[in-house]
Enzyme design. Structure first.
Site, PDB file in Angstrom:
ATOM      1  N   LYS A 127     -22.436  35.255  57.673  1.00  0.00           N
ATOM      2  CA  LYS A 127     -21.783  36.159  57.123  1.00  0.00           C
ATOM      3  C   LYS A 127     -20.868  34.422  55.904  1.00  0.00           C
ATOM      4  O   LYS A 127     -21.085  34.336  55.855  1.00  0.00           O
ATOM      5  CB  LYS A 127     -21.779  36.950  57.261  1.00  0.00           C
ATOM      6  CG  LYS A 127     -22.652  38.216  57.419  1.00  0.00           C
ATOM      7  CD  LYS A 127     -22.115  39.848  57.715  1.00  0.00           C
ATOM      8  CE  LYS A 127     -23.926  41.042  57.845  1.00  0.00           C
ATOM      9  NZ  LYS A 127     -24.719  40.324  56.780  1.00  0.00           N
TER      10      LYS A 127
ATOM     11  N   ASP B  26     -22.753  39.043  69.011  1.00  0.00           N
ATOM     12  CA  ASP B  26     -22.811  39.034  68.182  1.00  0.00           C
ATOM     13  C   ASP B  26     -21.556  39.463  66.893  1.00  0.00           C
ATOM     14  O   ASP B  26     -21.046  40.022  66.694  1.00  0.00           O
ATOM     15  CB  ASP B  26     -23.549  39.773  67.655  1.00  0.00           C
ATOM     16  CG  ASP B  26     -24.556  39.471  65.968  1.00  0.00           C
ATOM     17  OD1 ASP B  26     -23.491  39.095  65.152  1.00  0.00           O
ATOM     18  OD2 ASP B  26     -25.487  40.539  66.164  1.00  0.00           O
TER      19      ASP B  26
ATOM     20  N   PHE C 172     -27.400  46.179  66.072  1.00  0.00           N
ATOM     21  CA  PHE C 172     -28.774  45.449  64.981  1.00  0.00           C
ATOM     22  C   PHE C 172     -27.856  43.840  64.877  1.00  0.00           C
ATOM     23  O   PHE C 172     -26.910  43.162  64.976  1.00  0.00           O
ATOM     24  CB  PHE C 172     -27.941  45.401  63.420  1.00  0.00           C
ATOM     25  CG  PHE C 172     -28.989  44.923  62.530  1.00  0.00           C
ATOM     26  CD1 PHE C 172     -29.826  46.141  62.122  1.00  0.00           C
ATOM     27  CD2 PHE C 172     -28.665  44.219  61.613  1.00  0.00           C
ATOM     28  CE1 PHE C 172     -31.179  45.167  61.224  1.00  0.00           C
ATOM     29  CE2 PHE C 172     -29.436  43.706  61.167  1.00  0.00           C
ATOM     30  CZ  PHE C 172     -30.872  44.030  60.749  1.00  0.00           C
TER      31      PHE C 172
END
Length: 401
Positions: free
Chosen positions: A252, A223, A138
């Site tokens: 984040k 990532d 994702f």
């Protein structure tokens, strides 16, 4: 109770693209959230891995308040001190050389893809290059990031997506080799898959992919939007493997609550890829978010948060082992640091546990494969882990499976 009134107001005016839980949060303190009715919740979701410092960290809040009073935006046509300080700290802590600030993790992935394609364009003198990504990955919901997300149900409604992406199997080096050809310009992966079910990469897999990239002048993109910024027990998960990427993405917990992401590159990549005019952003890296990033970097070091995670992980995993031993429908756990997944038998849908958690004052998340995802603030200690475990026991004892 005012909750129902607030939810009704929200549904009347907000685009319904989230099936939100019936909770209206009002404020946070430490590792706890409080809703508009005053109910207290132990937070083991941290805003999907964002609130690494927990809630109400005074040094962080003071840094933002100070910056709000000075300057919040200039555009990237000019320099400003918070960006310079944040860039210096992030490159030092990450071991990378250059950074570009974005507004989100998805935008960081978009930028990383452009860097890889421009690198190959300058190397080969033509376009038409491809990227290898991983199944069950994702990377975001913008078209480019979605194109590299290896989960069909996220992708199918939006075809045709960006072309030039092949998918290999995570932790299967041969599948990566089979997908490679002369068009391959980059391999993109999460060192710890998050949404896909909390799967850490095998060390041999990451080492093997790095070797393939070096042999064929292919860029390795990690990532670390979810697994980075201390969550693995190191500031970045790649540092636990000892395998450095060519491009690194972050978001984040990078800003611990303000909308900011980044992609970082080595000098070799920076000198042979994007040039002025190739990429840009209006808001990315503005003074407010960079003041947050700068303070987060300071606090990660001052509070020794990665070290705390590394030290406390054994206690968290012991608690998860005990849940596994006690309940037949808990099949085990996997993860790294404070990024853990509790595997549940499909006869107990994970969504049911998440909902029951809220009823019992516990915030937990779900992930692919019927996995209960635990992403607590990095400041939680043994006392909060005990409370999390006790609450899950109460939930599990009351559920008929």
């Amino acid at each position: 109770m005012e909750k129902e009134k607030y939810i009704t107001r929200a549904e009347e005016c907000m685009f319904h693209v989230y099936n939100r839980f019936p909770v209206v949060f009002d404020h946070g303190e430490g590792v706890y959230l409080y809703d508009t009715d005053g109910k207290k919740y132990l937070d083991f979701g941290s805003g999907i891995g964002v609130m690494a410092l927990g809630y109400g960290n005074k040094a962080y809040q003071d840094a933002l308040k100070e910056q709000v009073d000075k300057l919040t935006h200039t555009s990237n046509l000019y320099y400003h001190l918070p960006m310079i300080e944040a860039a210096e700290k992030m490159t030092k802590l990450s071991g990378m050389d250059k950074i570009f600030f974005t507004n989100s993790g998805a935008e960081a992935i978009e930028g990383a893809i452009k860097v890889a394609k421009k690198y190959a364009f300058k190397r080969d003198g033509h376009a038409g290059h491809e990227i290898i990504a991983m199944q069950h990955s994702f990377h975001g919901r913008t078209v480019g990031a979605l194109s590299a997300t290896g989960t069909d149900h996220y992708r199918e409604p939006f075809y045709p997506l960006m072309g030039g992406v092949k998918f290999a199997n995570f932790n299967d080096l041969k599948s990566v080799e089979d997908a490679m050809d002369e068009k391959t310009c980059a391999i993109l992966m999460e060192p710890i898959q998050g949404e896909g079910g909390i799967y850490p990469a095998d060390a041999s897999f990451i080492e093997g992919v790095r070797k393939l990239c070096d042999q064929h002048d292919i860029l390795l993109i990690f990532d670390e939007i979810q697994c980075g910024m201390g969550r693995s027990g190191r500031l970045f998960a790649y540092q636990k493997y000892g395998v450095k990427p060519d491009i690194l993405t972050s978001a984040k917990a990078l800003g611990c609550g303000v909308p900011v992401g980044a992609f970082l590159v080595t000098n070799r990549v920076a000198e042979n890829s994007l040039e002025p005019g190739d990429h840009g952003t209006t808001y990315g890296g503005n003074p407010l978010v960079c003041a947050a990033v700068s303070k987060v970097c300071d606090l990660m070091e001052e509070m020794k948060l990665p070290e705390h995670v590394e030290k406390t992980t054994a206690y968290l995993e012991k608690s998860l082992d005990e849940l596994t031993e006690r309940y037949d429908f808990v099949l085990g756990h996997r993860g790294m640091g404070f990024m853990q997944g509790l595997l549940l038998d499909t006869k107990l849908p994970v969504g049911q546990v998440v909902s029951k958690g809220l009823e019992h004052g516990l915030v937990v998340l779900s992930a692919g494969g019927n996995v209960l995802r635990l992403l607590p603030p990095l400041v939680v200690g043994e006392e909060e882990i005990d409370l999390m475990k006790t609450t899950l026991e109460e939930i599990f004892d009351a559920i008929e499976v």
